[in-house]
Structure formats: C-alpha cells, structure tokens
Design an enzyme around this catalytic site. Sequence first.
Site: not given
Length: 468
Positions: A39-40, A183, A238, A320, A444
């Site tokens: 699955g990484g 980010g 930073v 992904a 709707h």
Amino acid sequence: MDKFDVIIIGSGPGGYVAAIRSAQLGLKTAIIEKDSELGGTCLNVGCIPSKALLASSDHFAFAKNEAAKHGIVLAKVGLDLATMLGRKDKVVETLTGGIRALMKGNKITTFNGLGTITEPGKVRVQPGEGKPLKVAADHIVIATGSVPINLPSMSFDGQTIVSSTEALCFNKPPEKFLVIGAGAIGLELGSVWSRLGSEVTVLEFLPRIAVGFDLEVSNLLQRALTAQGIKFHLETKVGSVKVTNGRAIATANKGGEEVNFEADKVLVSVGRRAFAEGVGADKIGVALDERGRIKVDDHFRTNVEGVYAIGDVIRGPMLAHKAEEEGIACVELIAGKAGHVNYDVIPSIIYTNPELAGVGITEDFAKEKGLEVRVGKFPFRANGRALANADVEGVVKVIADAKTDRILGASILSHAASELIAEIVAVMEFGGSSEDLGRTVHAHPTLSEAVKEAALAVEKHAIHIGNQ
Ligand code: NAI
C-alpha cells in the site's frame, strides 16, 4: 530463477494498481515491497490514515462547536485519542489487507524485501532477514514513490521535529504545534490537531497558502482556517529549528526580521522528494533529472531498455491518483495497448473543512499567461442544500475558454469539494463546455447545483444570484 513478464517494485497506489492491470492483461506479474505491508505511503502513512483522522477530528469539532446550533444537546464532549488513533489504524489494516487479497485474487506473486535491479531484466530481493533471492522479468516498473524532504537545519528527530508519519500518531494533542509549510500536508495535519485542541501556527515562506490552487479561493480557505483558530504567518521563511529539553524554537525570517516561534512539536511539511534509493537505478545507468527523479519518456520508459518508472519517483504532481493512472497506462503500453494519461485534467484536493479542490488551470494562471477566459462563480451561501446542511462556506469557480467555451479549469471550496470536483473532471475529460455543464440537470436540493450555477455564471445567467 523465477521469470515474470512484469515485475513492479513498490506497492503504493501506482505499483499495486499497475500490478492488477498487468495481471488483467494476462501478463505474469510480480510485485516487490520492502515494507511489511502493501500500500505504500498513501495507505500506511499518508492519504488514508490522514483522512481517517480528519473525519474523526471533524466529528469532534462538530460535537464541540456546532451540534448545539442544530439543537443537539451533548452533556460532555471529551476526547479519547487512543480510540481515535486505533480506529485510524484499523482502517489502514482493513485496506492493506484488501490489497493483499487483491494480489492473491489476481494471481500476482508478492515478494517482501528490498528490490534492487542488478542488471536489465534481473532483480534481487533482499528480505529483512535471510538470504536474497533473484527474479527475472522482461519489463521492470519502478514505483518507489517519495519521502518527506528532510532539511539539515530542521532535521527530523521523530519526537519533537517530525514528518507527517509521526504527526499521525501523537499520543496527546501537542499544546503548541508549529507547522512549517502551508501545503496539503501542513494544512490537513494542522487542521487535525487544531480541532483536537492544539494551538496551531503555520509558517509559510510564500505570501499565500496552498500554492498551485486558485489564489482567491485559497485566500478564502485561509480565512476559514483562521476563523477555526489556526494562526498563519506568511512570507515567513524558517531557517532552522533547534530543540532544547524537548521544546523547539524555530527561527524564521519575516520581512527581513528574525522571529522565533516556540512549540512542543514541529511538523516540517516543506514538500516531498522522489525516492529511488536502493532500487539500483544508478547502478544500471538509469538517468535522473536535476531533482533526483527518474527520467521517462511518454511511454514511461527510462533510458535503460525494459526499465520503466511511474508515480512520485518521476516528474509531475505527487498524487496517488496520478500514480495509479500512470501505472495502468505503463502496463497497457507494455502489453501493446494504447495507454494514456491526460495530465491536463488531474484533480488536486486539500481535505480541510471546507475542502479545497482544483482541476486544470486557475484564474491567476490564465491572467499570468494572458489566456482569454471567462470565469463563472457561485457561492454556497446561495445554495439551498448548503444552507440546510449549515455548510455555507465556499464557492465554485469555473474557468472557460473565451472563444470556444471549453472548460479549462475549476476550483471548489466547500464541504465535499473532493466529491463535487469529479463532475467537472468528467466534463473536462470529454472536452465539455460551460454550457454543457450549465444545461445538465442536477438534482435539487444538492450541493452540486452550485457547480451548475457556476457554469451558468460563465454566461452571466446563474439563477440564484445576481450576475455582474
Ligand atoms: P508542498 O510542496 O505542497 O508545500 C510545502 C510548502 O512549504 C510550500 O508552500 C513552500 O513554500 C513551504 N516552505 C518550504 N520551505 C519553507 C521554509 N523553510 N519555511 C516556510 N515555508 C517553507 O508540500 P507538502 O504539503 O509537504 O506535500 C508534499 C507532497 O505531497 C505534495 O506534492 C502534495 O501534493 C502531496 N500531498 C497531497 C495530498 C493531497 O492530495 N491531499 C496530501 C498530502 C500530500
């Protein structure tokens, strides 16, 4: 030595999806993963666990801050963080187990160990313990992903200065949580811990948050997150983070002045870099670009015959779904089919509340490039369902070519923007116009009516709002 048609190295969304498609195409396929679970990053320490915590912390914030407005009286709202983290781990476990089942079901051979290409067509698999084994394949796909950028002046120590991996499992909400970089990772994990009680400060080098997204819409997101209690310091670079007695001091340059920020945990989320270490690319002469990414052509071929690469380890956004599409296209091309990825239509999402979603170009990009476009906007405060749901924050913005009316991009800030953007992605994929979208019947009351109205606003005939 076992011989395969295709060997895939790395089992993230790029690698495992490529393996499934490869097997579907009748190719004898193997996948090699160095970590114990498939699955990484996405499944184990990225997209999925962060979404689990975002969902749980959102429910917590609702119970604390919003439930009373709906007439729901909750006597006492408390946090059981261990259960919340346990649920997240269970979600991950279920999904990684699901991938194992998918590998088995598709008759894909799985090897657990570090995969290193020793020469074109040959891979050595070194398990954590025991002897290496050798396997061979006509086609080898490198899908080794990316890792967080570790800056020497604020190097991860796993305790006080952390990456997204550790920020998914603090055993208590930090009192003061400093986030470096506004980010996707910084904003999502900043939101989680802010909702759970941390005082969160985000330091960002640029004069804006969520770079890459529409500027106006990103500014609206910043306003919403500020109202939720997150503090932002923009144009704040930073330079270093030092830790003394478990407390961190970040030293930053803000408008030419040196400013210090103190915290008990610091998340450094300043980007990720391609990860191709140990895969043997350098040894067999696979060319890398100036940012250490594997160079590929339009068919995902490296400069070494029979070796391909996809996903975060090559050029393009580190997403992904981009990796998945590349994995599919790559093996389809290997199988002699017409694989293709439409890079102009890749959605991108930040899963804050409200969520920020974008696809194609932004209004600022169009201005910068001098493109002739027309823009339609519709605010959720004019949408009945949003009002009924008490989710009125946000806007839909549709960008269409001024001459052809073809939709070139869109941005959505709203609850469930991640789901709403899919419709615009599909219309763009078919080369649709704002008129096509505006004339499509939308149920709707739904939030998706705001998408239709933004498309109508391109021609200045949105129904539920004045058109300038
Ligand atoms: P990012 O590249 O999206 O943002 C990093 C930010 O850090 C930039 O705005 C940059 O200006 C700022 N920065 C860099 N150095 C700084 C410094 N010294 N001081 C202050 N600010 C500094 O990186 P992020 O959030 O770490 O994400 C990495 C990758 O993972 C991205 O490609 C992202 O798209 C992907 N990702 C996507 C997610 C999603 O789709 N929801 C979720 C998580 C990650």
